[in-house]
Design a protein around this motif. Structure first.
Motif, short mmCIF file in Angstrom:
data_model
loop_
_atom_site.label_atom_id
_atom_site.label_comp_id
_atom_site.label_asym_id
_atom_site.label_seq_id
_atom_site.Cartn_x
_atom_site.Cartn_y
_atom_site.Cartn_z
N SER A 1 -9.33 -43.50 4.14
CA SER A 1 -10.55 -44.00 3.49
C SER A 1 -11.65 -42.94 3.52
N ARG A 2 -11.35 -41.76 4.08
CA ARG A 2 -12.40 -40.78 4.30
C ARG A 2 -12.50 -39.68 3.26
N GLY A 3 -11.81 -39.83 2.16
CA GLY A 3 -11.98 -38.83 1.11
C GLY A 3 -10.75 -38.67 0.25
N CYS A 4 -10.80 -37.69 -0.64
CA CYS A 4 -9.68 -37.43 -1.53
C CYS A 4 -8.53 -36.85 -0.72
N MET A 5 -7.36 -37.41 -0.88
CA MET A 5 -6.28 -37.06 0.02
C MET A 5 -4.90 -37.19 -0.60
N ILE A 6 -4.02 -36.28 -0.18
CA ILE A 6 -2.60 -36.42 -0.48
C ILE A 6 -2.00 -37.01 0.79
N VAL A 7 -1.46 -38.20 0.70
CA VAL A 7 -0.95 -38.87 1.90
C VAL A 7 0.58 -38.94 1.81
N VAL A 8 1.22 -38.38 2.84
CA VAL A 8 2.66 -38.19 2.82
C VAL A 8 3.34 -39.07 3.86
N GLY A 9 4.45 -39.72 3.49
CA GLY A 9 5.15 -40.53 4.49
C GLY A 9 6.40 -41.18 3.92
N ASP B 1 -0.28 -35.90 6.60
CA ASP B 1 1.15 -36.16 6.80
C ASP B 1 1.28 -37.22 7.90
N THR B 2 1.56 -38.44 7.50
CA THR B 2 1.53 -39.56 8.46
C THR B 2 2.66 -39.50 9.49
N GLY B 3 3.70 -38.70 9.20
CA GLY B 3 4.82 -38.58 10.14
C GLY B 3 4.36 -38.10 11.51
N ILE B 4 3.29 -37.32 11.55
CA ILE B 4 2.84 -36.78 12.85
C ILE B 4 2.41 -37.91 13.79
N MET B 5 1.99 -39.04 13.23
CA MET B 5 1.56 -40.15 14.08
C MET B 5 2.76 -40.82 14.75
N TYR B 6 3.85 -40.98 13.99
CA TYR B 6 5.05 -41.57 14.59
C TYR B 6 5.65 -40.60 15.60
N ARG B 7 5.54 -39.32 15.31
CA ARG B 7 6.03 -38.31 16.25
C ARG B 7 5.20 -38.36 17.54
#
Ligand code: DC
Length: 246
Positions: free
Chosen positions: A132-140, A41-47
């Motif tokens: 790039s590190r594996g199979c992933m569901i990427v949310v944003g 969940d990429t939102g945690i980075m902006y948070r």
């Protein structure tokens, strides 16, 4: 920096974008569990970036100072599989700040920090590396358009404003006022959609999934069907196994 599209992981990325409270994280988490993939969940980075700006009392409207602070800060993601969170803890300069990223002051400032072009560039690079590190569901908000434009599956999750506000109010403590949640949801959406740097928009090749009239289970089932249609050899992709984090 590594782009997941160049790393051989392209075939097992699912990008989920959408507005506030459209169910991205909850659908993404369930999908990740069903497929045996990771959730990011990429939102945690902006948070985390917003927390750091607040902590250092940098005026939010000073774009250059905000960007400089973020450039000089070290952001790390670490696995936290047992926690009832998004499965990742976020560290800033070695400190675990995960407990703070949903606090009210972060909530009310994150959209401003997320609109800073330079901050976005740094975060996107970090996110591409992580993905790039594996199979992933990427949310944003910009995964299908900017972060992972070559993802084989892009889902734009949506629901009516009223439904999203109702869901968000129910998530919050009992008695959260639906009307004020609706106003806050509108304000955050408007900022995310109107910012100049990678505004919230569905990618041309995204499948829009409107969950207004679907139960959570139906939303997850539909998302899974979309993934299985787009990646027919899914079991082979899943064998890639979990990725390293950090
Ligand atoms: O999904 P969230 O509520 O945790 O996101 C927090 C903020 O970060 C929100 O304003 C949208 C923004 N964001 C973004 O601009 N791009 C992303 N990829 C993820 C979140």
């Amino acid at each position: 920096m590594t782009d997941a599209s160049e790393s051989g992981c392209e075939r097992c990325i699912v990008a989920i974008d959408g507005p506030v409270a459209s169910g991205k994280t909850v659908v993404g988490r369930a999908l990740a569990q069903r497929l045996g993939w990771r959730l990011f969940d990429t939102g945690i980075m902006y948070r985390a970036a917003a927390w750091q700006v607040l902590q250092n009392k940098v005026p939010l409207d000073e774009d250059e100072s905000v960007a400089e602070l973020i450039r000089d800060s070290r952001f790390e993601l670490r696995d936290a599989p047992g926690r009832d969170s998004v499965g990742l803890d976020v560290y800033v300069n070695g400190r675990d700040i995960t407990p703070h990223i949903r606090e009210a002051d972060v909530e009310s400032t994150v959209t401003v920090v997320a609109a800073n072009r330079q901050v976005r560039e740094m975060m996107v690079a970090h996110q591409q590396n992580q993905a790039s590190r594996g199979c992933m569901i990427v949310v944003g908000r910009d995964i299908g358009t900017v972060v992972l434009p070559h993802a084989p599956v892009k889902i734009f999750l949506d629901a009516s404003e009223e439904v999203r506000a109702r869901r968000r109010a129910a998530e919050q403590n009992a008695g959260a006022d639906e009307e004020s949640v609706l106003v806050a949801t509108r304000r955050r959406d408007a900022r995310d959609r109107s910012r100049r740097a990678s505004p919230l928009v569905a990618a041309n090749d995204a499948i829009t999934l409107d969950t207004s009239n679907l139960t959570l289970e139906e939303s997850i089932d539909t998302a899974e069907q979309i993934v299985r249609q787009r990646i027919p050899d899914l079991s082979a992709s899943s064998d890639a196994g979990p990725a390293e984090s950090g």
